[in-house]
Design a protein around this motif. Structure first.
Motif, PDB file in Angstrom:
ATOM      1  N   VAL A  28       0.781  -1.158  -0.231  1.00 57.27           N
ATOM      2  CA  VAL A  28      -0.116   0.139  -0.362  1.00 57.27           C
ATOM      3  C   VAL A  28       0.402   0.972  -0.060  1.00 57.27           C
ATOM      4  CG1 VAL A  28      -1.453   1.321   1.109  1.00 57.27           C
ATOM      5  CG2 VAL A  28      -1.769  -1.187   1.793  1.00 57.27           C
ATOM      6  N   ALA A  29       1.163   2.269  -0.840  1.00 54.78           N
ATOM      7  CA  ALA A  29       1.517   2.757  -1.288  1.00 54.78           C
ATOM      8  C   ALA A  29       0.636   4.336  -1.234  1.00 54.78           C
ATOM      9  CB  ALA A  29       2.332   2.902  -2.378  1.00 54.78           C
ATOM     10  N   GLY A  30       1.277   5.285  -1.827  1.00 52.30           N
ATOM     11  CA  GLY A  30       0.263   6.282  -1.679  1.00 52.30           C
ATOM     12  C   GLY A  30       0.097   8.443  -0.981  1.00 52.30           C
ATOM     13  N   THR A  31       0.477   7.401   0.421  1.00 57.84           N
ATOM     14  CA  THR A  31      -0.017   8.810   1.505  1.00 57.84           C
ATOM     15  C   THR A  31       1.180   8.864   2.147  1.00 57.84           C
ATOM     16  OG1 THR A  31      -1.354   9.075   3.185  1.00 57.84           O
ATOM     17  CG2 THR A  31      -0.948   7.257   2.777  1.00 57.84           C
ATOM     18  N   SER A  32       1.612   9.922   3.182  1.00 55.92           N
ATOM     19  CA  SER A  32       2.447   9.876   3.974  1.00 55.92           C
ATOM     20  C   SER A  32       1.612  10.094   5.147  1.00 55.92           C
ATOM     21  CB  SER A  32       3.531  11.321   3.502  1.00 55.92           C
ATOM     22  OG  SER A  32       2.736  12.002   3.368  1.00 55.92           O
ATOM     23  N   ASP A  33       0.509   9.465   5.343  1.00 52.96           N
ATOM     24  CA  ASP A  33      -0.086  10.074   6.482  1.00 52.96           C
ATOM     25  C   ASP A  33       0.338   8.528   7.452  1.00 52.96           C
ATOM     26  OD1 ASP A  33      -2.865   9.574   8.374  1.00 52.96           O
ATOM     27  OD2 ASP A  33      -3.120  11.319   7.689  1.00 52.96           O
ATOM     28  N   PRO A  34       0.581   9.744   9.248  1.00 55.12           N
ATOM     29  CA  PRO A  34       0.995   8.682   9.692  1.00 55.12           C
ATOM     30  C   PRO A  34      -0.477   7.190  10.081  1.00 55.12           C
ATOM     31  CG  PRO A  34       1.928  10.656  10.850  1.00 55.12           C
ATOM     32  CD  PRO A  34       0.738  10.072   9.598  1.00 55.12           C
ATOM     33  N   GLU A  35      -0.864   8.367  10.709  1.00 57.63           N
ATOM     34  CA  GLU A  35      -2.278   7.581  11.231  1.00 57.63           C
ATOM     35  C   GLU A  35      -2.434   6.276  10.066  1.00 57.63           C
ATOM     36  OE1 GLU A  35      -7.049   8.338  12.166  1.00 57.63           O
ATOM     37  OE2 GLU A  35      -5.767   9.824  12.688  1.00 57.63           O
ATOM     38  N   LEU A  36      -2.991   6.648   8.986  1.00 60.71           N
ATOM     39  CA  LEU A  36      -3.309   5.581   7.348  1.00 60.71           C
ATOM     40  C   LEU A  36      -2.095   4.740   7.386  1.00 60.71           C
ATOM     41  CD1 LEU A  36      -5.578   5.060   5.651  1.00 60.71           C
ATOM     42  CD2 LEU A  36      -4.751   6.913   4.298  1.00 60.71           C
ATOM     43  N   LEU A  37      -1.261   5.470   7.564  1.00 64.86           N
ATOM     44  CA  LEU A  37      -0.466   4.029   7.476  1.00 64.86           C
ATOM     45  C   LEU A  37      -0.042   2.981   8.149  1.00 64.86           C
ATOM     46  CD1 LEU A  37       2.886   6.459   6.222  1.00 64.86           C
ATOM     47  CD2 LEU A  37       1.824   4.423   5.018  1.00 64.86           C
ATOM     48  N   LEU A  38      -0.604   3.462   9.584  1.00 65.75           N
ATOM     49  CA  LEU A  38      -0.480   2.205  11.043  1.00 65.75           C
ATOM     50  C   LEU A  38      -1.715   1.586  10.904  1.00 65.75           C
ATOM     51  CD1 LEU A  38      -0.121   1.489  12.876  1.00 65.75           C
ATOM     52  CD2 LEU A  38      -1.081   3.485  14.346  1.00 65.75           C
ATOM     53  N   ARG A  39      -2.913   2.381   9.686  1.00 69.48           N
ATOM     54  CA  ARG A  39      -4.072   1.203  10.159  1.00 69.48           C
ATOM     55  C   ARG A  39      -4.007   0.554   8.636  1.00 69.48           C
ATOM     56  NH1 ARG A  39      -9.062   5.476   9.656  1.00 69.48           N
ATOM     57  NH2 ARG A  39      -9.026   6.207  12.090  1.00 69.48           N
ATOM     58  N   ALA A  40      -3.212   0.772   8.023  1.00 70.50           N
ATOM     59  CA  ALA A  40      -2.897  -0.255   6.081  1.00 70.50           C
ATOM     60  C   ALA A  40      -2.378  -1.506   7.264  1.00 70.50           C
ATOM     61  CB  ALA A  40      -2.135   1.010   5.434  1.00 70.50           C
ATOM     62  N   ASP A  41      -0.901  -0.975   7.499  1.00 70.69           N
ATOM     63  CA  ASP A  41      -0.213  -1.902   8.440  1.00 70.69           C
ATOM     64  C   ASP A  41      -1.025  -3.469   9.842  1.00 70.69           C
ATOM     65  OD1 ASP A  41       2.378  -3.629   9.218  1.00 70.69           O
ATOM     66  OD2 ASP A  41       2.228  -2.214  10.763  1.00 70.69           O
ATOM     67  N   THR A  42      -1.697  -2.173  10.218  1.00 71.10           N
ATOM     68  CA  THR A  42      -2.549  -2.941  11.079  1.00 71.10           C
ATOM     69  C   THR A  42      -3.482  -3.720   9.986  1.00 71.10           C
ATOM     70  OG1 THR A  42      -2.212  -1.576  13.077  1.00 71.10           O
ATOM     71  CG2 THR A  42      -3.956  -3.158  13.326  1.00 71.10           C
ATOM     72  N   LEU A  43      -4.254  -3.575   9.311  1.00 66.38           N
ATOM     73  CA  LEU A  43      -5.516  -4.389   8.632  1.00 66.38           C
ATOM     74  C   LEU A  43      -4.232  -5.726   7.665  1.00 66.38           C
ATOM     75  CD1 LEU A  43      -7.300  -1.764   6.867  1.00 66.38           C
ATOM     76  CD2 LEU A  43      -7.931  -2.882   8.282  1.00 66.38           C
ATOM     77  N   ILE A  44      -2.817  -5.422   7.149  1.00 66.61           N
ATOM     78  CA  ILE A  44      -2.018  -6.334   6.688  1.00 66.61           C
ATOM     79  C   ILE A  44      -1.869  -7.310   7.723  1.00 66.61           C
ATOM     80  CG2 ILE A  44      -0.460  -7.112   5.611  1.00 66.61           C
ATOM     81  CD1 ILE A  44      -0.632  -4.146   3.851  1.00 66.61           C
ATOM     82  N   ALA A  45      -1.788  -7.148   8.946  1.00 68.86           N
ATOM     83  CA  ALA A  45      -0.678  -8.206   9.533  1.00 68.86           C
ATOM     84  C   ALA A  45      -2.453  -8.563  10.501  1.00 68.86           C
ATOM     85  CB  ALA A  45      -0.867  -7.070  11.047  1.00 68.86           C
ATOM     86  N   ALA A  46      -3.659  -7.804  10.807  1.00 73.23           N
ATOM     87  CA  ALA A  46      -5.118  -8.415  11.345  1.00 73.23           C
ATOM     88  C   ALA A  46      -5.598  -9.833  10.015  1.00 73.23           C
ATOM     89  CB  ALA A  46      -5.943  -7.441  11.630  1.00 73.23           C
ATOM     90  N   PHE A  47      -5.408  -9.465   8.557  1.00 74.93           N
ATOM     91  CA  PHE A  47      -6.178 -10.356   7.743  1.00 74.93           C
ATOM     92  C   PHE A  47      -4.658 -11.312   7.560  1.00 74.93           C
ATOM     93  CE2 PHE A  47      -8.784  -6.674   6.408  1.00 74.93           C
ATOM     94  CZ  PHE A  47      -9.569  -7.567   7.025  1.00 74.93           C
ATOM     95  N   ALA A  48      -3.375 -11.601   7.790  1.00 74.94           N
ATOM     96  CA  ALA A  48      -2.525 -12.293   7.269  1.00 74.94           C
ATOM     97  C   ALA A  48      -2.602 -13.564   8.718  1.00 74.94           C
ATOM     98  CB  ALA A  48      -1.376 -11.693   7.594  1.00 74.94           C
ATOM     99  N   THR A  49      -4.235 -13.519   9.670  1.00 72.61           N
ATOM    100  CA  THR A  49      -4.312 -14.384  10.043  1.00 72.61           C
ATOM    101  C   THR A  49      -5.815 -14.784  10.484  1.00 72.61           C
ATOM    102  OG1 THR A  49      -5.245 -12.579  11.973  1.00 72.61           O
ATOM    103  CG2 THR A  49      -2.965 -13.650  12.163  1.00 72.61           C
ATOM    104  N   ARG A  50      -6.089 -16.419  10.217  1.00 70.04           N
ATOM    105  CA  ARG A  50      -7.382 -16.569   9.997  1.00 70.04           C
ATOM    106  C   ARG A  50      -7.874 -17.101  11.727  1.00 70.04           C
ATOM    107  NH1 ARG A  50      -5.513 -21.530   5.291  1.00 70.04           N
ATOM    108  NH2 ARG A  50      -6.753 -20.257   4.251  1.00 70.04           N
ATOM    109  N   LEU A  51      -8.854 -16.809  11.470  1.00 72.31           N
ATOM    110  CA  LEU A  51      -9.765 -16.382  12.762  1.00 72.31           C
ATOM    111  C   LEU A  51     -10.309 -18.216  12.970  1.00 72.31           C
ATOM    112  CD1 LEU A  51     -10.987 -12.456  13.018  1.00 72.31           C
ATOM    113  CD2 LEU A  51      -8.681 -13.966  14.185  1.00 72.31           C
ATOM    114  N   VAL A  52     -10.333 -18.894  13.937  1.00 64.95           N
ATOM    115  CA  VAL A  52     -10.790 -19.559  14.407  1.00 64.95           C
ATOM    116  C   VAL A  52     -12.290 -19.205  14.816  1.00 64.95           C
ATOM    117  CG1 VAL A  52     -11.057 -22.416  15.039  1.00 64.95           C
ATOM    118  CG2 VAL A  52      -8.974 -21.008  14.137  1.00 64.95           C
ATOM    119  N   ALA A  53     -13.198 -19.631  14.310  1.00 65.23           N
ATOM    120  CA  ALA A  53     -14.479 -19.844  15.520  1.00 65.23           C
ATOM    121  C   ALA A  53     -14.940 -20.550  16.297  1.00 65.23           C
ATOM    122  CB  ALA A  53     -16.014 -19.279  14.476  1.00 65.23           C
TER     123      ALA A  53
END
Length: 111
Positions: free
Chosen positions: A86-111
């Motif tokens: 994910v590129a195109g922004t220098s906004d630190p909050e948005l970069l943190l959100r993108a990083d967090t989403l990628i980390a979260a979606f790299a896990t498989r949640l077991v219900a």
């Protein structure tokens, strides 16, 4: 001197089934309404990608009212993962959100 957007890119991978929720949430953060037509374009292109080749990636812009993001995607050949940048922004909050989403979606949640 300011860093370029490429230098500020967030990289990682997500499971195939998490690409749609990732893009939907990123689009929302950018102020872009990601809909079925967008997903259709990404879904069709993703099958022809290869994360082992620099020219095998697919790029999709999320141009919203708040931010302009460039999401680069490539399928892991023979795997169930999709590499993401994910590129195109220098906004630190948005970069943190993108990083967090990628980390979260790299896990498989077991219900």
């Amino acid at each position: 001197m300011a860093e370029s957007n490429q230098e500020r890119a967030i990289e990682g991978w997500v499971w195939n089934e998490n690409v749609l929720p990732l893009l939907t949430l990123l689009a929302g953060y950018a102020g872009y309404d990601f809909d079925g037509t967008d997903w259709q374009a990404v879904g069709l292109a993703l099958g022809a990608t290869d994360d082992e080749h620099p020219d095998g990636w697919y790029s999709y812009p999320l141009v919203g009212s708040s931010h302009h993001l460039e999401v680069h995607l490539a399928q892991a050949v023979g795997g169930s993962e999709v590499s993401v940048r994910v590129a195109g922004t220098s906004d630190p909050e948005l970069l943190l959100r993108a990083d967090t989403l990628i980390a979260a979606f790299a896990t498989r949640l077991v219900a």
